[in-house]
Design a protein around this motif. Structure first.
Motif, short mmCIF file in Angstrom:
data_model
loop_
_atom_site.label_atom_id
_atom_site.label_comp_id
_atom_site.label_asym_id
_atom_site.label_seq_id
_atom_site.Cartn_x
_atom_site.Cartn_y
_atom_site.Cartn_z
N HIS A 183 0.83 -1.20 0.00
CA HIS A 183 0.00 0.00 0.00
C HIS A 183 0.86 1.26 0.00
O HIS A 183 1.96 1.28 0.55
N MET A 184 0.32 2.32 -0.61
CA MET A 184 0.87 3.66 -0.44
C MET A 184 -0.09 4.44 0.43
O MET A 184 -1.26 4.60 0.08
N LYS A 185 0.38 4.92 1.57
CA LYS A 185 -0.46 5.69 2.46
C LYS A 185 -0.55 7.14 1.99
O LYS A 185 0.45 7.73 1.58
N LEU A 186 -1.73 7.68 2.07
CA LEU A 186 -1.96 9.08 1.76
C LEU A 186 -2.43 9.77 3.03
O LEU A 186 -3.31 9.27 3.73
N ASP A 187 -1.83 10.92 3.34
CA ASP A 187 -2.16 11.63 4.56
C ASP A 187 -3.66 11.89 4.65
O ASP A 187 -4.26 12.45 3.74
N GLY A 188 -4.25 11.48 5.78
CA GLY A 188 -5.66 11.75 6.01
C GLY A 188 -6.62 10.84 5.27
O GLY A 188 -7.84 11.08 5.30
N GLU A 189 -6.11 9.81 4.59
CA GLU A 189 -6.97 8.91 3.82
C GLU A 189 -6.88 7.48 4.37
O GLU A 189 -5.89 7.12 5.00
N PRO A 190 -7.91 6.65 4.14
CA PRO A 190 -7.85 5.25 4.60
C PRO A 190 -6.65 4.52 4.03
O PRO A 190 -6.20 4.79 2.91
N ARG A 191 -6.14 3.57 4.79
CA ARG A 191 -4.91 2.85 4.43
C ARG A 191 -5.01 2.16 3.08
O ARG A 191 -4.09 2.17 2.28
N GLY A 192 -6.13 1.51 2.80
CA GLY A 192 -6.26 0.75 1.57
C GLY A 192 -7.05 1.45 0.48
O GLY A 192 -7.62 0.80 -0.39
N LEU A 193 -7.06 2.80 0.50
CA LEU A 193 -7.91 3.56 -0.44
C LEU A 193 -7.64 3.19 -1.89
O LEU A 193 -8.57 2.92 -2.66
N LEU A 194 -6.39 3.17 -2.30
CA LEU A 194 -6.07 2.99 -3.72
C LEU A 194 -6.39 1.56 -4.18
O LEU A 194 -6.96 1.37 -5.27
N TRP A 195 -6.04 0.57 -3.38
CA TRP A 195 -6.37 -0.81 -3.73
C TRP A 195 -7.89 -1.03 -3.73
O TRP A 195 -8.43 -1.73 -4.59
N SER A 196 -8.60 -0.44 -2.77
CA SER A 196 -10.05 -0.58 -2.72
C SER A 196 -10.71 0.01 -3.95
O SER A 196 -11.64 -0.57 -4.54
#
Length: 299
Positions: A183-196
């Motif tokens: 995963h790539m974490k984005l500040d202030g966003e859910p951990r799995g946002l991009l994969w989801s």
């Protein structure tokens, strides 16, 4: 203007007065005079404190920036330095390391008289702080900045050749279920946002809660190349690694979840020749579709 900016920055007449070393009543008179001049209130005064009105919200960032510019110019004149202030530019970290470092090098070589201060942060949209220009990772939106689309992001699962061989023959859902998702974490966003988002777009049933997470795509890709796992990465940003066989795209399932890279500039800054030149340089580079080989980084 200084009184209004101090009160707006601290959201308090008392704290603003202390910051400028004047009385609270003087601050109140200055702000009231400005409101009379504009014919509109700048603050809503209530029992729970101050709030900016729409007019105050529009005026505060412009006043803050102008006062900062005035202070910088006055300090330059005082010290008798005949030099331009640096351009303050923000670039997302993975784009900086993979694409923008050689571009900045080439721009500096062509225009050594223009100084650039680069900052980076790993979030969506504009970061806080005073900036002249910002490349942001975001979905399309509307704000008061001049916004140039540099390119939309296309992503796909990428991994090392050994990871691809380990799961060879599996359909994509089984492949991604059995392999470790990075995963790539984005500040202030859910951990799995991009994969989801990718799983939803591709109609895949994936558990996107597990797997190792990194604060930059650059780090996640390097881990995938060296240690295993599957990373959802920008295939245009890592086209050279794919072409060299360092990364493999096991499935032609490319996603476009609406994110892109945008260059944002204050409209009033386009009168600055340095801002205009750098903006044109960046837009021309991305419009050409050229990929810049990343600068060598030590281990």
């Amino acid at each position: 203007m200084r009184a209004f900016e101090a009160v707006g920055r601290h959201m308090s007449f008392t704290a603003g007065a202390q910051a400028l070393t004047v009385s609270q009543s003087a601050m109140s008179r200055h702000v009231s005079s400005l409101e009379q001049l504009l014919g509109k209130p700048l603050f809503e005064r209530g029992t729970q404190g101050l709030r900016l009105t729409p007019a105050g919200e529009a005026l505060l960032p412009v006043v803050s920036k102008c006062l900062d510019r005035m202070e910088e110019t006055i300090n330059t004149v005082r010290s008798a330095r005949d030099e331009r202030r640096p351009l303050r530019v923000h670039v997302p970290p993975s784009l900086l390391y993979q694409t923008m470092l050689p571009l900045l090098r080439d721009f500096h070589a062509a225009h050594p008289d223009i100084r650039i201060d680069v900052t980076t942060s790993n979030g969506i949209g504009l970061p806080p702080g005073h900036l002249d220009m910002a490349i942001v990772f975001d979905r399309p939106g509307v704000d008061d900045k001049v916004t140039d689309l540099l390119r939309m992001v296309r992503v796909a699962p990428l991994c090392s050749p050994s990871t691809a061989a380990l799961h060879q023959g599996k359909p994509i859902e089984a492949f991604l279920t059995d392999a470790e998702l990075l995963h790539m974490k984005l500040d202030g966003e859910p951990r799995g946002l991009l994969w989801s988002s990718y799983a939803d777009q591709q109609r895949l049933a994936l558990d996107t809660a597990n797997g190792m997470a990194f604060d930059t795509m650059f780090s996640a890709v390097r881990y995938a190349m060296a240690a295993g796992g599957v990373v959802l990465a920008d295939i245009d940003m890592y086209a050279d690694e794919i072409a060299a066989g360092l990364l493999v795209m096991p499935f032609e399932r490319i996603g476009t979840d609406g994110f892109g890279y945008y260059l944002k500039t204050h409209a009033e800054d386009l009168a600055d020749p340095a801002v205009l030149l750098f903006r044109e340089w960046v837009i021309a580079h991305f419009a050409s579709g050229a990929t810049s080989a990343p600068l060598a980084l030590s281990a």
